[in-house]
Design an enzyme around this catalytic site. Structure first.
Site, short mmCIF file in Angstrom:
data_model
loop_
_atom_site.label_atom_id
_atom_site.label_comp_id
_atom_site.label_asym_id
_atom_site.label_seq_id
_atom_site.Cartn_x
_atom_site.Cartn_y
_atom_site.Cartn_z
N GLY A 153 0.79 -0.89 -0.14
CA GLY A 153 -0.56 0.21 -0.46
C GLY A 153 0.87 1.32 0.19
O GLY A 153 2.15 1.27 0.21
N ASP A 166 0.48 -8.02 1.78
CA ASP A 166 -0.58 -7.51 2.02
C ASP A 166 -1.93 -8.92 0.88
O ASP A 166 -0.86 -9.51 0.08
CB ASP A 166 -0.01 -6.73 0.70
CG ASP A 166 -0.91 -5.46 0.74
OD1 ASP A 166 -2.26 -6.10 0.14
OD2 ASP A 166 -0.42 -4.70 0.91
N ASN A 167 -2.53 -8.73 0.83
CA ASN A 167 -4.12 -9.88 0.09
C ASN A 167 -3.66 -8.78 -1.24
O ASN A 167 -4.34 -9.33 -1.94
CB ASN A 167 -4.70 -9.82 0.78
CG ASN A 167 -5.79 -8.45 1.02
OD1 ASN A 167 -5.85 -7.52 0.54
ND2 ASN A 167 -6.82 -9.29 1.78
N THR A 225 -6.36 -4.01 -2.01
CA THR A 225 -6.48 -2.30 -2.19
C THR A 225 -4.69 -2.12 -2.65
O THR A 225 -4.22 -1.17 -2.75
CB THR A 225 -6.73 -1.28 -1.15
OG1 THR A 225 -5.82 -1.34 0.03
CG2 THR A 225 -8.86 -1.45 -1.46
N GLY A 226 -3.81 -3.27 -2.15
CA GLY A 226 -2.73 -2.40 -2.38
C GLY A 226 -1.87 -2.90 -3.87
O GLY A 226 -2.60 -3.12 -4.48
N ASP A 228 -3.39 -12.71 3.38
CA ASP A 228 -4.25 -11.96 3.89
C ASP A 228 -4.66 -11.90 5.95
O ASP A 228 -5.03 -13.30 6.28
CB ASP A 228 -6.03 -12.62 3.93
CG ASP A 228 -7.18 -11.47 4.81
OD1 ASP A 228 -7.14 -10.59 5.32
OD2 ASP A 228 -8.30 -11.14 3.94
N SER A 230 -5.33 -2.32 6.24
CA SER A 230 -6.41 -1.83 5.90
C SER A 230 -6.60 -1.57 4.56
O SER A 230 -6.08 -0.28 4.43
CB SER A 230 -6.70 -1.02 7.57
OG SER A 230 -8.01 -0.46 7.49
N TYR A 254 -15.20 1.70 9.00
CA TYR A 254 -13.66 2.01 9.17
C TYR A 254 -13.40 2.74 11.14
O TYR A 254 -12.31 1.95 11.03
CB TYR A 254 -13.50 3.27 7.89
CG TYR A 254 -12.18 3.37 7.89
CD1 TYR A 254 -10.72 2.54 7.73
CD2 TYR A 254 -11.19 4.66 8.19
CE1 TYR A 254 -9.26 3.12 7.32
CE2 TYR A 254 -9.90 5.36 8.54
CZ TYR A 254 -9.61 4.41 8.13
OH TYR A 254 -7.64 4.36 7.91
#
Length: 328
Positions: A11, A32-33, A36-37, A57, A76, A146
């Site tokens: 990210g 990182d899964n 969004t990255g 994840d 996140s 969030y």
């Protein structure tokens, strides 16, 4: 050599943290899964001996072999577009993911730093926001997925610190910007720059009187680094207190980009904070930290980064085959 695990490594902030700790002589393990990255943010690290990456994840069980000295939990979604699109995953990474990583830190006897956010203050009734303010958050509103994930994250972190004696740190991150942000992630700066680059009018929500305070990424990373190695266990605001209205900021973007776009106004989203400005007295006193990069300098660097991303370059970087570098 000290070993550090960084979640959300692909990210925006996670990738800059990977760079920082590699440069400081650490062995960096990134996770990182990739919801969004983007692997293009860390592709320059793949050839390095002391960097490894796992596609995983952290809401599921996390295993890391060998010793581990530090953990930075930065996994996140962080923009409204993302966490409104994947609300359940956002809640899970803040709750289950944090629980898993706190458990890993306990098992490895590692110090863990949790990335919280200024959104724990909600739409604040106190201005500027200081760490002792408990916030004004709508728990059942669309942004609650969030905000409450982060508030729970802080609570369980302090519970592990108090009950298990775990070495914990909590950073409350205010609006941060710089290279590697996604143009389409919905946050103010990439949204404005993206519209300017496409020749579109700039969209301001509400009347534009709401305020934000923008911190350049190098300042944010330095504040996080100092906090990790401090002795302070309670939340610390890291951000730039230089406040500006969104309308004035949109006009700055138009001037910076040399375009003649207009500003168009749309309704303000539910629970969108009307004011956001950090009180950084605690960071100054405890960490001897304050931002060094002013907005004019930081925005020029950021705009030049985005301006250099042609459509062809974006397409190629998003479709590279990184499989040989990924551990599962």
């Amino acid at each position: 050599m000290k070993r550090i695990l960084i979640t959300g490594a692909a990210g925006f902030l996670g990738s800059h943290l990977c760079d920082k700790f590699i440069n400081e002589g650490f062995h960096v393990i990134g996770i990182d899964n990739l919801i969004t990255g983007d692997l293009k943010n860390i592709e320059h690290l793949f050839p390095l001996e002391h960097f490894e990456f796992y596609h995983h994840d952290v809401s599921k069980f996390v295993h890391v072999s060998g010793e581990l000295d530090y953990i930075l939990h930065f996994a996140s979604p962080a923009s409204p577009i993302d966490y409104l699109k994947i609300p359940i995953q956002t809640l899970k990474v803040g709750s289950l993911g944090t629980h898993n990583l706190l458990g890993l830190a306990k098992a490895k006897n590692a110090r863990i730093l949790i990335a919280s956010t200024s959104e724990v203050y909600g739409d604040p009734l106190v201005h500027p926001q200081f760490e002792g303010y408990y916030g004004n958050v709508n728990t059942i509103g669309p942004r609650g997925v969030y905000d409450e994930a982060k508030r729970f994250q802080e609570s369980i972190t302090m519970a592990y610190h108090r009950f298990h004696g775990l070495e914990t740190r909590i950073v409350r991150i205010f609006n941060t910007y710089g290279p590697r942000m996604r143009l389409n992630d919905g946050r103010v700066i990439p949204a404005f720059i993206g519209q300017a680059l496409r020749g579109e009018d700039l969209t301001v929500f509400g009347d534009g009187s709401q305020t934000r305070s923008f911190c350049y990424v190098s300042d944010q990373i330095e504040g996080i680094y100092k906090l990790l190695f401090s002795d302070y266990v309670y939340p610390v605001n890291i951000g730039n207190p230089n406040e500006i209205s969104i309308k004035d900021f949109a006009e700055e973007i138009i001037k910076l980009t040399g375009t003649n776009q207009k500003i168009v106004y749309k309704p303000l989203p539910q629970d969108d904070p009307l004011q956001r400005q950090p009180n950084i007295d605690l960071a100054k006193k405890t960490l001897n930290w304050e931002p060094k990069v002013d907005r004019n300098e930081g925005m020029k660097l950021t705009f030049n980064y985005f301006k250099g991303l042609t459509e062809e370059e974006l397409y190629k970087s998003e479709h590279k085959d990184f499989s040989k570098h990924i551990k599962r």
